[in-house]
Design a protein around this motif. Structure first.
Motif, PDB file in Angstrom:
ATOM      1  N   TRP A 195      22.940  28.048   6.561  1.00  0.00           N
ATOM      2  CA  TRP A 195      22.535  28.002   5.194  1.00  0.00           C
ATOM      3  C   TRP A 195      22.875  29.442   4.835  1.00  0.00           C
ATOM      4  N   SER A 196      23.510  29.608   3.780  1.00  0.00           N
ATOM      5  CA  SER A 196      23.623  30.847   3.041  1.00  0.00           C
ATOM      6  C   SER A 196      23.959  30.781   1.532  1.00  0.00           C
ATOM      7  N   ALA A 197      24.180  31.822   0.849  1.00  0.00           N
ATOM      8  CA  ALA A 197      24.096  31.518  -0.683  1.00  0.00           C
ATOM      9  C   ALA A 197      25.141  30.890  -0.867  1.00  0.00           C
ATOM     10  N   SER A 198      26.139  30.322  -0.386  1.00  0.00           N
ATOM     11  CA  SER A 198      27.055  29.488  -0.712  1.00  0.00           C
ATOM     12  C   SER A 198      27.201  28.163   0.006  1.00  0.00           C
ATOM     13  N   TYR A 199      26.545  28.345   1.149  1.00  0.00           N
ATOM     14  CA  TYR A 199      26.375  26.729   1.631  1.00  0.00           C
ATOM     15  C   TYR A 199      24.699  26.383   1.920  1.00  0.00           C
ATOM     16  N   HIS A 200      24.370  25.166   1.261  1.00  0.00           N
ATOM     17  CA  HIS A 200      23.153  24.590   1.499  1.00  0.00           C
ATOM     18  C   HIS A 200      23.382  23.308   2.160  1.00  0.00           C
ATOM     19  N   GLY A 201      24.188  22.972   2.647  1.00  0.00           N
ATOM     20  CA  GLY A 201      24.490  21.500   3.450  1.00  0.00           C
ATOM     21  C   GLY A 201      23.915  21.594   4.934  1.00  0.00           C
ATOM     22  N   GLY A 202      24.128  20.170   5.255  1.00  0.00           N
ATOM     23  CA  GLY A 202      23.801  19.860   6.499  1.00  0.00           C
ATOM     24  C   GLY A 202      24.520  20.586   7.909  1.00  0.00           C
ATOM     25  N   PRO A 203      24.056  20.171   8.810  1.00  0.00           N
ATOM     26  CA  PRO A 203      24.902  20.833  10.205  1.00  0.00           C
ATOM     27  C   PRO A 203      26.154  20.262  10.374  1.00  0.00           C
ATOM     28  N   ARG A 204      27.067  20.765  10.862  1.00  0.00           N
ATOM     29  CA  ARG A 204      28.409  20.392  11.124  1.00  0.00           C
ATOM     30  C   ARG A 204      28.707  20.133  12.673  1.00  0.00           C
ATOM     31  N   THR A 205      27.851  20.201  13.501  1.00  0.00           N
ATOM     32  CA  THR A 205      27.981  20.011  14.807  1.00  0.00           C
ATOM     33  C   THR A 205      26.877  19.013  15.275  1.00  0.00           C
ATOM     34  N   PHE A 206      27.295  18.231  16.301  1.00  0.00           N
ATOM     35  CA  PHE A 206      26.512  17.174  16.701  1.00  0.00           C
ATOM     36  C   PHE A 206      26.364  17.050  18.475  1.00  0.00           C
TER      37      PHE A 206
END
Lengths: 315, 388
Positions: free
Chosen positions: B361-372
């Motif tokens: 997460w950052s100020a511009s990204y509040h989304g889920g993980p991008r690695t699995f």
């Protein structure tokens, strides 16, 4: 002032004073009461006057909600136009649903209306480009004269005003030639038709008017909730409307109002019982039907008859 | 009636006046000297009830362990959970109750897509942070609202990942897709097809089912005719199990790579170890047999407070929300406010809960993980072959 008008005045005064000191959550619950009470009025006309059963009113409610949401968000028309559109769209579908009602009665009509509600729910779900489908549809807050009402406090009074208007229409409808004819048909269709009352016309009017009321309620609900998805308009919603109407009282406007209070407040009161709440809800339903077959409003009649007065619900 | 109409008009005027009044500045809602009040809405009476209950137990077990260890900066956590029966109408009511009447500080670990989406505008208006609204919607998995923090990936990203795994790790040339014909399955299928397109591969066969199907033999035969090296499964446990069983019956042994749901122990119970042998599974939560300290710790916490609940997808998912919010509240210090919580959540950066892939997460990204991660069924147990 005649006693009946005094009672109405007192009820309206109490309704107007209710929200003070309740806070945001209380305003929301009271707004829900008004919205449900409007559905109560619609069942008052359809079942109470017309003797027609429906377990598909969630379908009309959904049509009103989505029609208003689409008119306001996609066509950019004002909130009140959306509400009216919701009522009209639902009313037109009401007239259509009345067609099978001309041929079937009782349980068969109940199944037909249930089928209609399921059809509407599925149609709204699948028609993704128009209704948002599974993702749902955002609906703006209600706005009047260019000002958006952020608080449910102000919106409650708009809803109260619309409820009073609909109650006044329903009251006059009951006293009108059409209303009387409907009641005559309910008591004996054969006798009424022998007297020259056409059943098809009156059944269609009853369904269309009832659906219009429900559509208006659905439209107002959409703007209260702020987001629509088809999960809300399930069979459970239709059944809760029916039980609300029976518990409040099917034959009077006051019954519709009490039913609205019941449906909005019961979950709040029962929440404290946690896992047992559905059991208690069921027991309350059984007790109510057993001991108050005329609904909560009949408590008033019981008191009045003790005082030697005529029951309130009689037209 | 004239009088009553006048009364209504007077009240209406009073209402407009009251609504226009600015909110008075008060102490931070839900935070007292010795307590932090958090909230959640879960479909505890619905088709999702089993998952919702496990999610609740996972998160609650973690909060109880934190409280036992002294709480967050001296404050104990109280977590109010309301049932919404997976009905957005009820969600609206319970969320207004939690926010306006109970005055919760933040929402943590909720379950349900439309139910959460329905209350997002309200939560944004009130400025209430919501961490881990579990569901499948862009507004929950890739939020744009300042107060929303999602920890699940989009279904399409899982599809993409499975396609890349099939091509890059399993060296597949011919790929078929079996998916559930609704948003859940179609999003995975679309993600997989899009990822394959960038690698210049077109699926050799596709077939789908609907959740009410009890037989998938026709679909298995259709896919077999495409002669694929790998079959991608965008499925729920029951139909994944049926498909594996059907392939076994046909004597057909393609490699298969399936959604996280294929890691559910229920699949093993349904078809047995033999039918599952060799199937690869995408991991977006930990599996209980993982040899990692965080997973062992999570299993111990769950076992202590809810000994009858098996660790798995839902308990881990609920717990992950709890772990993140506790960490951010600790970092926010004793002067806890919603604004500070949001700043700290954004400041977590690359953060490992241990039970889910790391968030970024950052100020511009509040989304889920991008690695699995990926695991493989071997002799009835899941063997992790690729961590995150």
């Amino acid at each position: 002032m005649p006693p009946r008008k005094l009672v109405i005045f007192l009820v309206v005064a109490v309704l107007a004073a209710l929200p003070f000191g309740l806070g945001n959550y209380g305003y929301y619950i009271l707004a829900s009461v008004m919205i449900y009470a409007m559905v109560g009025l619609s069942l008052n006309i359809l079942i109470g006057m017309g003797g027609q059963i429906s377990i598909g009113h969630a379908g009309f409610w959904a049509l009103g909600a989505y029609a208003s949401a689409i008119v306001v968000t996609k066509a950019g028309l004002p909130f009140l136009v959306g509400v009216l559109a919701g009522g009209v769209v639902a009313g037109l579908f009401g007239a259509l649903v009345a067609l099978p009602a001309l041929r079937v009665q009782g349980h068969y009509l109940a199944i037909a209306t249930l089928g209609f509600a399921l059809f509407v729910q599925q149609m709204l779900f699948e028609w993704e480009s128009f209704t948002g489908g599974r993702q749902g549809l955002f609906v703006p807050r209600p706005s009047l004269f260019g000002t958006e009402m952020q608080s449910d406090f102000g919106y409650y009074y708009v809803l109260l005003a619309i409820f009073l208007l609909l109650a006044w229409i329903a009251h006059n409808f009951a006293k009108s030639h059409t209303g009387r004819s409907l009641m005559a048909l309910r008591m004996s269709a054969v006798a009424a038709e022998c007297c020259g009352i056409p059943r098809p016309k009156h059944v269609i009017i009853a369904f269309a008017t009832s659906a219009f009321f429900t559509g208006v309620s659905g439209a107002l609900f959409a703007h209260l909730l702020g987001h629509l998805s088809t999960e809300t308009f399930s069979l459970a919603a239709s059944l809760s409307f029916l039980s609300m109407a029976v518990i409040g009282g099917l034959h009077s406007r006051g019954g519709a109002l009490l039913g609205g209070f019941y449906l909005a407040l019961a979950p709040e009161v029962l929440r404290e019982f946690k896992d047992a709440q559905m059991v208690i809800y069921g027991v309350l339903l059984i007790l109510c039907v057993q001991f108050l077959p005329g609904g909560l409003i009949s408590i008033v009649d019981v008191v009045r008859s003790r005082l030697g007065r005529k029951p309130l619900g009689t037209p | 009636m004239t009088q009553s109409r006048r009364t209504v008009l007077t009240m209406l005027a009073a209402g407009v006046g009251a609504a226009a009044m600015p909110r008075l500045a008060l102490a931070e809602p839900g935070v007292t000297k010795d307590k932090i009040l958090l909230g959640s809405f879960l479909p505890l009476q619905s088709g999702l009830a089993a998952g919702a209950t496990q999610m609740k137990e996972g998160c609650d077990a973690y909060f109880r362990s934190v409280n036992e260890a002294g709480g967050v900066n001296g404050r104990k956590i109280e977590w109010l959970v309301e049932n919404d029966s997976y009905n957005p109408q009820q969600t609206a009511a319970v969320v207004k109750k939690l926010v306006d009447r109970d005055e919760v500080f933040a929402m943590v670990s909720t379950l349900g897509t439309v139910t959460a989406v329905a209350v997002l505008p309200f939560l944004a208006q009130r400025g209430v942070p919501i961490v881990n609204p579990a569901g499948g919607h862009k507004l929950l998995n890739k939020p744009t609202d300042k107060n929303v923090f999602g920890i699940l990936p989009m279904s399409s990203e899982i599809g993409e990942s499975m396609a890349q795994f099939a091509v890059n790790t399993l060296k597949a040339k011919r790929i078929a897709i079996f998916f559930q014909n609704d948003q859940f399955g179609k999003d995975q299928r679309d993600g997989a097809v899009a990822a394959l397109k960038t690698l210049n591969i077109t699926p050799v066969a596709e077939s789908s089912y609907v959740p009410s199907d009890v037989d998938v033999s026709a679909q298995a035969v259709a896919l077999k005719q495409g002669n694929p090296d790998v079959v991608i499964l965008g499925v729920i446990p029951k139909h994944g199990a049926l498909f594996a069983k059907e392939a076994q019956r046909l004597g057909w042994k393609p490699k298969m790579v399936g959604h996280n749901t294929m890691a559910d122990p229920v699949v093993l119970e349904l078809v047995g170890a033999e039918a599952l042998e060799g199937i690869y599974v995408n991991l977006m939560t930990a599996v209980s047999t993982m040899d990692k300290p965080a997973v062992k710790q999570a299993n111990a916490v769950l076992g202590k407070y809810y000994p009858n609940t098996k660790p798995g997808y839902y308990p881990y998912l609920g717990m992950a929300g709890g772990i993140i919010v506790v960490e951010a509240m600790k970092r926010a210090g004793s002067d806890l406010t919603r604004a500070k919580l949001i700043t700290e959540l954004e400041g977590l950066g690359h953060f490992e809960t241990g039970v889910l892939p790391p968030i970024d997460w950052s100020a511009s990204y509040h989304g889920g993980p991008r690695t699995f991660g990926y695991a493989q069924w071997k002799n009835g147990t899941l063997d992790v072959i690729q961590g995150w």
